[in-house]
Write an enzyme that holds these catalytic residues in place. Structure first.
Site, PDB file in Angstrom:
ATOM      1  N   GLY A  36      26.059  50.716  51.541  1.00 29.69           N
ATOM      2  CA  GLY A  36      26.896  51.455  52.470  1.00 29.69           C
ATOM      3  C   GLY A  36      25.934  51.846  53.839  1.00 29.69           C
ATOM      4  N   SER A 116      39.740  45.217  40.815  1.00 27.94           N
ATOM      5  CA  SER A 116      39.661  44.039  41.262  1.00 27.94           C
ATOM      6  C   SER A 116      40.546  43.129  40.590  1.00 27.94           C
ATOM      7  CB  SER A 116      38.185  43.552  41.463  1.00 27.94           C
ATOM      8  OG  SER A 116      38.258  42.125  41.658  1.00 27.94           O
ATOM      9  N   TYR A 140      31.033  41.306  36.406  1.00 25.61           N
ATOM     10  CA  TYR A 140      31.371  42.543  37.324  1.00 25.61           C
ATOM     11  C   TYR A 140      32.979  42.645  37.099  1.00 25.61           C
ATOM     12  CZ  TYR A 140      33.827  43.626  41.597  1.00 25.61           C
ATOM     13  OH  TYR A 140      34.823  44.315  42.373  1.00 25.61           O
ATOM     14  N   LYS A 144      35.149  46.326  35.902  1.00 25.13           N
ATOM     15  CA  LYS A 144      36.144  47.005  36.498  1.00 25.13           C
ATOM     16  C   LYS A 144      37.534  47.141  35.200  1.00 25.13           C
ATOM     17  CE  LYS A 144      34.887  47.261  40.601  1.00 25.13           C
ATOM     18  NZ  LYS A 144      34.817  48.365  41.390  1.00 25.13           N
TER      19      LYS A 144
END
Ligand code: WQD
Length: 324
Positions: A36, A116, A140, A144
């Protein structure tokens, strides 16, 4: 409502924060700034610079009369997750367990989670609805899927209520130009095209042009971040009004090929996108398309910013701003 946006300084998080402020909610941002950006923060909002692995920091943040949480703090590079699963297990899975435990410990019940389309893996049919089997091709994607399972158990055992939003291909930037912080080290098609135009990389490599699609390149469902952001606001309001837990796809239900994206980008920017055809990228399905019928029905949500021209011009504006 007072919303704690975890990962609120990131690419999608900052657009969610802006949408929440526009809907007159009070926002606090919790972010470790690993990906961020400080420039994505709004001066009006409280900012807590901390990591989701820091349980005490999470608990303290939640004790500030927080009504609901939006959780978007995650590592999200598909390729990297296959090289460094430990990092993804720790950040994405352990970090989220910390959040769930801190919420259970402080009595904050409502959570909107960034999931996702990566949970589905190679589509067995398109458009993909939420009943499509889950078979993630990357670690990844597995993180999720795993988190969705934790949320289901915490719903049953701890009274959590959640909306898990399965994003398809997130693209675009705030059209008002207020949020324009560029992602560090971008990995996705649109930013890579921008960098190729601006000479920051030699050219775009198009991964495969022998797929069974109209022009041989892969088709994806590109959804504008402002449309994703509005779904978060609606999901929070849905939970606040007593709605039950949901898993919802967010996409436009329309697909564009890589070559169509290149052509549209050339048209909108008036610049040449240097590209070459390269080998297929392992794990890339030919076509991914969402069915977002459930989100439209349950949240009364509609993507209204995802026209290709809008997606590309807002991205181009952000990139031009950064290269001034
Ligand atoms: C888009 C298209 C590539 C780069 C990823 C994740 C998915 C989700 C969304 C987070 C594909 C092609 C790309 C390049 C190319 N992420 N391409 N050259 O892979 O569809 O989805 O982001 O939750 O899990 O996998 O997005 O932007 O990488 O690719 O030809 O240099 O562009 O093959 O068809 P993808 P992408």
């Amino acid at each position: 409502m007072h919303i704690l946006v975890i990962g609120g300084a990131g690419y999608i998080g900052s657009h969610v924060v802006k949408a929440l402020m526009k809907a007159n909610h009070k926002v606090s941002v919790f972010d470790n700034l690993s990906s961020g950006l400080e420039s994505n923060l709004f001066a009006q909002n409280k900012f807590i610079k901390a990591d989701i692995l820091d349980y005490a920091a999470l608990k303290n943040a939640l004790l500030e009369k927080v009504d609901a949480v939006v959780h978007l703090a995650a590592k999200k590079a598909v390729g990297e997750s296959m090289q460094k699963p430990e990092m993804y297990a720790l950040n994405n899975i352990s970090g989220t367990i910390n959040i769930l435990n801190a919420m259970a410990g402080t009595g904050v019940k409502n959570l909107v989670f960034s999931s996702s389309a990566a949970v589905y893996g190679n589509p067995q049919y398109v458009p993909i609805d939420e009943k499509h089997p889950l078979n993630p091709l990357s670690f990844y994607g597995f993180t999720k899927q795993d988190i969705e399972n934790y949320m289901r158990w915490y719903e049953q055992l701890k009274g959590l209520r959640f909306v898990s939003l399965r994003y398809f291909n997130a693209v675009g930037y705030d059209e008002e130009g207020i949020v324009h912080g560029l992602e560090k080290n971008p990995q996705n098609l649109l930013p890579i095209m921008m960098e190729a135009i601006l000479g920051k990389r030699p050219k775009l490599q198009i991964f495969g042009h022998d797929y069974d699609t109209k022009d041989g390149t892969c088709i994806r469902d590109y959804i504008h971040v402002t449309d994703l952001a509005s779904a978060h606001v609606k999901a929070l309001e849905f939970l606040h009004q007593g709605g039950d837990s949901q898993i919802l796809n967010l996409g436009t239900e329309k697909g564009f090929s890589v070559l169509e994206m290149v052509q549209a980008t050339q048209k909108v920017t008036g610049r040449n996108v240097p590209y070459e055809f390269a080998a297929r990228r392992p794990g890339d399905p030919a076509i991914i398309l969402a069915s977002a019928k459930k989100a439209r029905q349950i949240l009364n949500w509609e993507p209204t910013h995802s026209q290709l021209e809008n997606i590309i011009s807002s991205t181009w504006n952000a990139y031009q701003k950064s290269s001034l």
